[in-house]
Each structure stands twice: as structure tokens, then as C-alpha cells.
Motif scaffolding. Sequence first.
Motif, mmCIF file in Angstrom:
data_model
loop_
_atom_site.group_PDB
_atom_site.id
_atom_site.type_symbol
_atom_site.label_atom_id
_atom_site.label_comp_id
_atom_site.label_asym_id
_atom_site.label_seq_id
_atom_site.Cartn_x
_atom_site.Cartn_y
_atom_site.Cartn_z
ATOM 1 N N PHE A 40 0.296 -5.344 -21.855
ATOM 2 C CA PHE A 40 -0.332 -4.064 -22.129
ATOM 3 C C PHE A 40 0.098 -3.592 -23.521
ATOM 4 O O PHE A 40 1.289 -3.625 -23.855
ATOM 5 N N CYS A 41 -0.868 -3.129 -24.319
ATOM 6 C CA CYS A 41 -0.596 -2.778 -25.715
ATOM 7 C C CYS A 41 -0.987 -1.336 -26.017
ATOM 8 O O CYS A 41 -2.098 -0.902 -25.682
ATOM 9 N N LEU A 42 -0.079 -0.612 -26.676
ATOM 10 C CA LEU A 42 -0.310 0.783 -27.059
ATOM 11 C C LEU A 42 -0.464 0.899 -28.574
ATOM 12 O O LEU A 42 0.348 0.336 -29.327
ATOM 13 N N PRO A 43 -1.475 1.622 -29.042
ATOM 14 C CA PRO A 43 -1.757 1.709 -30.483
ATOM 15 C C PRO A 43 -0.865 2.690 -31.230
ATOM 16 O O PRO A 43 -0.141 3.492 -30.636
ATOM 17 N N PHE A 44 -0.936 2.614 -32.556
ATOM 18 C CA PHE A 44 -0.183 3.522 -33.424
ATOM 19 C C PHE A 44 -0.988 4.787 -33.700
ATOM 20 O O PHE A 44 -2.169 4.881 -33.338
ATOM 21 N N SER A 52 -7.006 3.277 -32.336
ATOM 22 C CA SER A 52 -7.543 3.094 -30.995
ATOM 23 C C SER A 52 -7.049 1.765 -30.445
ATOM 24 O O SER A 52 -6.586 0.891 -31.197
ATOM 25 N N ALA A 53 -7.160 1.587 -29.149
ATOM 26 C CA ALA A 53 -6.749 0.336 -28.511
ATOM 27 C C ALA A 53 -7.563 -0.845 -29.010
ATOM 28 O O ALA A 53 -7.167 -2.006 -28.815
ATOM 29 N N VAL A 54 -8.677 -0.578 -29.682
ATOM 30 C CA VAL A 54 -9.533 -1.657 -30.183
ATOM 31 C C VAL A 54 -8.797 -2.552 -31.178
ATOM 32 O O VAL A 54 -9.188 -3.706 -31.388
ATOM 33 N N ILE A 55 -7.711 -2.064 -31.780
ATOM 34 C CA ILE A 55 -6.963 -2.868 -32.749
ATOM 35 C C ILE A 55 -6.370 -4.118 -32.109
ATOM 36 O O ILE A 55 -6.011 -5.077 -32.809
ATOM 37 N N TYR A 56 -6.257 -4.119 -30.789
ATOM 38 C CA TYR A 56 -5.666 -5.269 -30.102
ATOM 39 C C TYR A 56 -6.711 -6.231 -29.533
ATOM 40 O O TYR A 56 -6.351 -7.219 -28.890
ATOM 41 N N HIS A 115 -1.109 -17.527 -23.074
ATOM 42 C CA HIS A 115 0.218 -17.026 -22.717
ATOM 43 C C HIS A 115 0.191 -15.702 -21.960
ATOM 44 O O HIS A 115 1.103 -15.417 -21.184
ATOM 45 N N ALA A 116 -0.827 -14.902 -22.209
ATOM 46 C CA ALA A 116 -0.897 -13.596 -21.541
ATOM 47 C C ALA A 116 -2.310 -13.036 -21.615
ATOM 48 O O ALA A 116 -3.057 -13.335 -22.553
ATOM 49 N N ALA A 117 -2.646 -12.234 -20.629
ATOM 50 C CA ALA A 117 -3.903 -11.486 -20.652
ATOM 51 C C ALA A 117 -3.630 -10.168 -21.361
ATOM 52 O O ALA A 117 -2.944 -9.297 -20.820
ATOM 53 N N VAL A 118 -4.109 -10.046 -22.589
ATOM 54 C CA VAL A 118 -3.873 -8.828 -23.373
ATOM 55 C C VAL A 118 -4.756 -7.699 -22.852
ATOM 56 O O VAL A 118 -5.976 -7.847 -22.745
ATOM 57 N N ILE A 119 -4.120 -6.580 -22.530
ATOM 58 C CA ILE A 119 -4.843 -5.422 -21.995
ATOM 59 C C ILE A 119 -4.532 -4.204 -22.867
ATOM 60 O O ILE A 119 -3.482 -3.572 -22.721
ATOM 61 N N PRO A 120 -5.406 -3.879 -23.826
ATOM 62 C CA PRO A 120 -5.194 -2.689 -24.654
ATOM 63 C C PRO A 120 -5.317 -1.422 -23.795
ATOM 64 O O PRO A 120 -6.245 -1.302 -22.995
ATOM 65 N N LEU A 121 -4.375 -0.512 -23.950
ATOM 66 C CA LEU A 121 -4.413 0.745 -23.213
ATOM 67 C C LEU A 121 -4.883 1.854 -24.149
ATOM 68 O O LEU A 121 -4.205 2.169 -25.132
ATOM 69 N N GLU A 122 -6.043 2.420 -23.858
ATOM 70 C CA GLU A 122 -6.589 3.476 -24.710
ATOM 71 C C GLU A 122 -5.904 4.801 -24.410
ATOM 72 O O GLU A 122 -5.675 5.155 -23.250
ATOM 73 N N LEU A 123 -5.585 5.526 -25.469
ATOM 74 C CA LEU A 123 -4.979 6.848 -25.334
ATOM 75 C C LEU A 123 -6.068 7.917 -25.307
ATOM 76 O O LEU A 123 -7.196 7.690 -25.738
ATOM 77 N N ALA A 124 -5.729 9.069 -24.807
ATOM 78 C CA ALA A 124 -6.695 10.161 -24.682
ATOM 79 C C ALA A 124 -7.200 10.619 -26.050
ATOM 80 O O ALA A 124 -6.464 10.623 -27.035
ATOM 81 N N GLY A 125 -8.491 10.978 -26.106
ATOM 82 C CA GLY A 125 -9.067 11.570 -27.307
ATOM 83 C C GLY A 125 -9.676 10.603 -28.283
ATOM 84 O O GLY A 125 -10.089 11.014 -29.372
#
Length: 238
Positions: A4-8, A12-16, A26-36
Motif C-alpha cells: 500500500f502506497c501513500l502519496p506526498f 495523488s495516488a496516481v503517482i504509484y 514481488h507485490a501487488a501495488v495498491i495506491p491509497l488515495e487521500l481525501a480531496g
Amino acid sequence: MKLFCLPFAGSSAVIYEKWKKRLAAHAAVIPLELAGRGVRTNDPFYEGMADAAKDVLERLKAQMDGTPYGLFGHSMGGMIMYEVCHLIREQGLQPPEALFFSGRPAPEVLRKEAPIHELPDDEFAQEILDMGATSAELFAHKQLMDIFMPILRADFRLVETYVYEDRGPLPWPLTIVAGVDEKWTEADLEAWTRHTTAECLIVRMEGGHFYLQENAELLMDFLQSRLTISKSIESLFA
């Protein structure tokens, strides 16, 4: 394994999204979108760090199914991730197998810069440009500025109003990654060792605060190696 990846701040989570294919073996990357932002544009911005951590935790819990998982957070994303980790521990939830704090000093390290989130738009925009966090083109187009200015201001408010509370060390290994040209000192990064009773690996990569974009391939190779180690350790106790 899930990652799970959190953006700066301001992103937006789209960066991942590009990470999904690169780390698929190696892993299923799951970007976590933040509110707004992104698909959550209509959700109100967070009132504070506790609000952000609670929201992210709920999204994590919805996908905790016993599959091993890791967390990656860059800059502001790492700050939120730190608070989420303590909630996971306090609530006795499934623990992470890998934790990557990127572009962040230890949580008790105070910001050296004066707060900017309440500055007038023109001054705020100039401060953001001076940090190299975005290009001048963003603020040159009113339509884009109208979209991203509120996100940036809300994110910097979140970071600048954060108050660290000592809740003791985490019981899980930490991996700390920062650019060699990052403003954080070795002492700022070494302070992370006090936040775990397990291993704390600190790595510097070529680049500045946004080394993850400047040197993406090296970061991908590094994450692959660390995720492989985490999976191997997990299999020993399966």
C-alpha cells in the motif's frame, strides 16, 4: 504480498500507478488515495493528522484479508503512515511485513521552515516553486491552480500543524530511504532507530527530496530486494 502506497503533499495516488507493473513479480501495488483529490475529489480535506490516519486505517482494514502486506509513504505520506502504524498496533490488527518511510526524518524532528499554509496565494505559490515541489506551469494556468492550490494548502496545513506524541517504539522493522541531496541530516534519519525494537535500515539514494522520481529504477530494484527478503522471512513462520 500487497504494498500500500501513500502519496506526498499536493499529489495523488496516481503517482504509484507505474509501480504496479514494475513490482508485479514481488507485490501487488495498491495506491491509497487521500481525501480531496483524484477519485476522492468530493471528500473534504482532513482536519488534522489524527483524522488522516483514521481515514487511511479504515481503507487499509477493508483490504486486510490475511495476505502479507507492506506500507510505503513518501514525505507527508510517511507522516500519515507513522500514525497509522501506531493505530494498527494499538488495535491489534494484522501487522505489516515491511515499512518504508521515504523522504522523512523521524517524527519528532521539527520543521525548520516557517509555516506557509496561511500565506496569500501568490506568496504560497512562490514558496512551493522554491521548494521544487512542482513546475511553474501549474500556477501559470488558472484552471490548474484552482484545482491544485486547495490540495497543496490543505496538505501543508496537515504537515505544519502536526504535533508529535511519543507512543513508544514500533515492534516491526523499518526501512528509511532519502535522497543524498535531501535537506534532512544523518542525525534526522538516524533518529528513526528509536522508533522500532527491530531492525532499522537507513538508505540514501542519488537525488533530492523527489529521488523516487529522479531515480525511480534504482528505487524499484531496492524495493524488489527488500520485499523479497520480507516474503522469505514471512514464509519461515507460515
